[in-house]
Each structure stands twice: as structure tokens, then as C-alpha cells.
Motif scaffolding. Structure first.
Motif, PDB file in Angstrom:
ATOM      1  N   ASP A 127       0.519 -11.271 -39.664  1.00  0.00           N
ATOM      2  CA  ASP A 127      -0.287 -10.809 -40.798  1.00  0.00           C
ATOM      3  C   ASP A 127       0.319 -11.164 -42.156  1.00  0.00           C
ATOM      4  O   ASP A 127      -0.293 -10.924 -43.186  1.00  0.00           O
ATOM      5  CB  ASP A 127      -0.541  -9.307 -40.708  1.00  0.00           C
ATOM      6  N   ARG A 128       1.535 -11.734 -42.155  1.00  0.00           N
ATOM      7  CA  ARG A 128       2.145 -12.131 -43.422  1.00  0.00           C
ATOM      8  C   ARG A 128       3.091 -13.300 -43.203  1.00  0.00           C
ATOM      9  O   ARG A 128       3.840 -13.332 -42.238  1.00  0.00           O
ATOM     10  CB  ARG A 128       2.913 -10.968 -44.032  1.00  0.00           C
ATOM     11  N   VAL A 181       4.191 -15.397 -50.980  1.00  0.00           N
ATOM     12  CA  VAL A 181       3.853 -14.491 -49.880  1.00  0.00           C
ATOM     13  C   VAL A 181       2.357 -14.624 -49.639  1.00  0.00           C
ATOM     14  O   VAL A 181       1.562 -14.525 -50.571  1.00  0.00           O
ATOM     15  CB  VAL A 181       4.204 -13.024 -50.206  1.00  0.00           C
ATOM     16  N   SER A 239      -0.912 -13.246 -47.300  1.00  0.00           N
ATOM     17  CA  SER A 239      -1.463 -12.280 -46.355  1.00  0.00           C
ATOM     18  C   SER A 239      -2.408 -13.038 -45.435  1.00  0.00           C
ATOM     19  O   SER A 239      -3.260 -13.800 -45.902  1.00  0.00           O
ATOM     20  CB  SER A 239      -2.231 -11.180 -47.080  1.00  0.00           C
ATOM     21  N   ARG A 281       5.793 -11.967 -40.538  1.00  0.00           N
ATOM     22  CA  ARG A 281       5.679 -10.624 -39.966  1.00  0.00           C
ATOM     23  C   ARG A 281       4.562 -10.649 -38.940  1.00  0.00           C
ATOM     24  O   ARG A 281       3.434 -11.035 -39.246  1.00  0.00           O
ATOM     25  CB  ARG A 281       5.376  -9.583 -41.037  1.00  0.00           C
TER      26      ARG A 281
END
Length: 154
Positions: A90-91, A106, A108, A134
Motif C-alpha cells: 500500500d506504500r 512516497v 500511496s 509497506r
């Protein structure tokens, strides 16, 4: 004009623009607040940026790939590609170890989309480019050394 005054005017101006956009209904107040609070971007070293992202104990994974050139002739626009085959990604974050501010980006990743990003970034000097992913609440990391011949930050 001294440096502190410039920084204050820059910060207040940015918040004012976000406030106007929220008032006009172009962005939600939550989006304005999210833009103002970006953990890790003000960190001055790699470990501090990883800590701000909550990724102090990231583990290496064969399901994560990081592609970048071995040698960047001019480091103003180094192409970096990150792909994750980890379920629940998810990241994706990209960091440059020796940049003045290591956290470069970053992303998402919405559920149901392919967890792949391609971007260009500046590098201050030869250093490791770090991909941080992540997935299912756990952090995974990959590194790639990139040699810079002409600095992109200065």
C-alpha cells in the motif's frame, strides 16, 4: 532578507494557499492537512527518515525489485523504478542515502492497482538508492548503488 524570515514567509504562504483551496472546495480540509504533515521529508539522514516512516526494522525481500542506472552521468534526473510482488502493498517510498534530505518520494498504492512506480530524482553524490515498501503492515527494503559523475544537488 535573513534566512529565518524567508523560511517563515514560505511556510505561511504555503499554508495560506492550502487554506484558500480548502475554503474554495477544491480540496478537502483533510487533504490540506495531509499536505502540510509529511513525516520523514525533513529528516537529514537515512535512519531518521526510516524512523519517521516507522520502518526501522525493514527486511530485505526477493519480492521487491529496484532498478536504477549503475552510473548516472548527470544526476539531475536519475530514473528509478520500483516493483513489488508482495501482496497487500500500500506504500512505496524512495530514499537517497547521501542526499541532504534522503526521503525523495512516497507513493500511496490503492488496493487493486499494480504496485509499481517509475520516477526521476536528483542525487547529490554517489550513494545507495533505497526502495521501501509497506505490505500488510510490514516494511521491506531494497538497495542499489548508483555512481554519480556530476552532482544534481547543489
Amino acid at each position: 532578507m535573513d534566512q529565518k524570515r524567508r523560511q517563515l514567509l514560505h511556510a505561511v504562504g504555503g499554508l495560506g494557499v492550502l487554506g484558500l483551496l480548502a475554503t474554495a472546495g477544491l480540496i478537502s480540509p483533510a487533504q490540506a492537512q495531509a499536505a502540510a504533515a509529511r513525516p520523514g521529508f525533513d529528516a537529514r539522514e537515512l535512519n531518521a527518515a526510516l524512523a519517521a516512516l516507522g520502518a526501522q526494522e525493514a527486511s530485505a525481500s526477493a519480492e521487491l525489485s529496484l532498478a536504477a542506472p549503475d552510473i548516472a552521468e548527470v544526476a539531475n534526473a536519475v530514473s528509478v523504478e520500483v516493483k513489488s510482488r508482495l501482496p497487500g502493498t500500500d506504500r512505496i517510498a524512495i530514499l537517497v542515502e547521501k542526499n541532504p534530505f534522503p526521503l525523495a518520494a512516497v507513493f500511496s498504492i490503492p488496493e487493486g492497482t499494480q504496485p509499481e512506480v517509475i520516477t526521476r530524482l536528483k542525487m547529490a553524490q554517489s550513494a545507495d538508492v533505497v526502495a521501501l515498501v509497506r505490505a500488510n503492515g510490514r516494511f521491506h527494503i531494497a538497495r542499489k548503488a548508483v555512481i554519480v559523475t556530476i552532482s544534481g544537488c547543489g
